[in-house]
Enzyme design. Structure first.
Site, PDB file in Angstrom:
ATOM      1  N   LYS A  49       0.776  -1.314  -0.088  1.00 15.25           N
ATOM      2  CA  LYS A  49       0.013   0.068  -0.049  1.00 15.25           C
ATOM      3  C   LYS A  49       0.823   1.249   0.001  1.00 15.25           C
ATOM      4  CE  LYS A  49      -3.867  -2.546   1.957  1.00 15.25           C
ATOM      5  NZ  LYS A  49      -4.470  -3.030   3.429  1.00 15.25           N
ATOM      6  N   GLN A  93      -4.866  -1.360   9.303  1.00 17.28           N
ATOM      7  CA  GLN A  93      -4.938  -2.952   8.824  1.00 17.28           C
ATOM      8  C   GLN A  93      -5.351  -4.053   9.745  1.00 17.28           C
ATOM      9  OE1 GLN A  93      -3.811  -3.446   5.536  1.00 17.28           O
ATOM     10  NE2 GLN A  93      -4.189  -5.451   5.875  1.00 17.28           N
ATOM     11  N   ASP A 116     -11.182   2.913   4.058  1.00 18.64           N
ATOM     12  CA  ASP A 116     -11.467   1.532   3.835  1.00 18.64           C
ATOM     13  C   ASP A 116     -13.084   1.384   3.693  1.00 18.64           C
ATOM     14  OD1 ASP A 116      -9.891  -0.723   3.919  1.00 18.64           O
ATOM     15  OD2 ASP A 116      -9.163  -0.397   5.547  1.00 18.64           O
TER      16      ASP A 116
HETATM   17  N1  GUN Z   1      -7.132  -6.915   6.408  1.00 18.18           N
HETATM   18  C1  GUN Z   1      -7.632  -7.840   5.187  1.00 18.18           C
HETATM   19  N2  GUN Z   1      -8.144  -6.965   4.121  1.00 18.18           N
HETATM   20  C2  GUN Z   1      -8.169  -5.754   4.689  1.00 18.18           C
HETATM   21  C3  GUN Z   1      -8.583  -4.568   4.056  1.00 18.18           C
HETATM   22  O1  GUN Z   1      -9.030  -4.413   2.793  1.00 18.18           O
HETATM   23  N3  GUN Z   1      -8.482  -3.249   4.951  1.00 18.18           N
HETATM   24  C4  GUN Z   1      -8.016  -3.691   6.145  1.00 18.18           C
HETATM   25  N4  GUN Z   1      -7.652  -2.331   6.803  1.00 18.18           N
HETATM   26  N5  GUN Z   1      -7.384  -4.480   6.602  1.00 18.18           N
HETATM   27  C5  GUN Z   1      -7.570  -5.666   5.909  1.00 18.18           C
END
Ligand code: GUN
Length: 285
Positions: A49, A93, A116
């Site tokens: 990311k 995350q 998100d």
């Molecule tokens: N953990 C697994 N997929 C995701 C996601 O799309 N966003 C976040 N913040 N954590 C995750």
């Protein structure tokens, strides 16, 4: 033989468009990513990311916490990021270390910075058919991928397998908003095969390698694989028995190279959209 849906190609084209827009903007979007667990995959996701943010010309801030981190420290950081005008998107995350309460942290994020789309306000908007400030990245990526291949959703029988807040539930909601007839199946569902056999679209997000076998798929169905598990031999496998199912499906996503690249591309697009929204009265565009 199914058409193999090329998620990398669709994601690259989305990112190239986005990069042009960022280049033309004097101000740049800022994305903050918080990692508070020791999970190897999460570390890779966060690093990807960050790399992608920088490649687009975004400002990227990554906050890494160790096991001694308290809920109070995370809360303090969220408050600071909510107030920081340089930061347009905040991503926590998941999962967090077991002693931390992810739901409380997510609720404290300003919904306008919730990149998100996990905040209850954004989830609520999505459920009401309203436009959230941001839509969850993987579900949004799946819909974009299906649309990129002109796959009709209206009136189709879709089954989503897996009921997580990150993928399953919001994907079922988005498909419903697209006028599909949706079944949300999960680990307690009885006779999954009888449901998948009737589906025009199967979206599997369980993390159970090769759960979806050829005899569970109707001829000509569209199969989207959101699962990704690293095997002992380091290879990556999805939820779908790809080699056999591709002989029956009309369209199928591979693992890797299917949904994964779309998730990160949608995260970048969400960051850009939040940035625009937060700067919409600012003449510097
Ligand atoms: N953990 C697994 N997929 C995701 C996601 O799309 N966003 C976040 N913040 N954590 C995750």
């Amino acid at each position: 033989m199914a058409v193999i849906i090329d998620g990398k190609k669709v994601a690259t084209s989305l990112l190239e468009n986005l990069k042009l827009k960022v280049q033309q903007s004097e101000k740049k979007p800022g994305l903050a990513v918080i990692l508070a667990n020791n999970d190897a995959s999460s570390k890779i996701y966060v690093s990807n990311k960050e790399k992608q943010s920088l490649a687009l010309g975004f400002k990227s801030s990554v906050y890494i916490f160790d096991k001694s981190t308290t809920q109070g420290q995370l809360i303090k950081l969220i408050h600071e990021l909510n107030e920081n005008e340089q930061i347009n998107g905040i991503l926590v995350q998941l999962p967090l270390f077991d002693h931390l309460d992810a739901n409380q942290i997510i609720e404290l994020i300003n919904p306008k910075k919730d990149v998100d789309g996990f905040h209850p306000i954004n989830v609520g908007k999505l459920n009401c058919g309203l436009k959230p400030y941001a839509t969850c990245c993987t579900p949004k990526g799946i819909i974009k991928l299906l649309k990129a291949y002109n796959i009709e959703l209206e009136g189709k029988n879709a089954v989503v397998i897996g009921r997580s807040n990150i993928v399953g539930k919001p994907t079922a909601t988005l498909l419903t908003n697209e006028n599909a007839t949706v079944t949300l199946a999960h680990s307690k569902t009885k006779d999954l095969k009888s449901i998948t056999k009737n589906a025009d679209i199967i979206i599997s997000a369980t993390g159970s390698p090769k759960l979806i076998k050829a005899d569970m798929v109707k001829k000509g169905a569209v199969v989207v694989d959101v699962g990704i598990v690293r095997q002992f031999d380091k290879s990556l496998v999805g939820d779908v028995d790809f080699e056999k199912v591709k002989k029956i499906a009309s369209y199928i996503t591979p693992v890797p190279g299917g949904v994964g690249p779309m998730t990160i591309a949608c995260l970048m697009e969400n960051t850009w959209e939040l940035f625009l929204e937060q700067n919409k009265n600012n003449a510097k565009f």
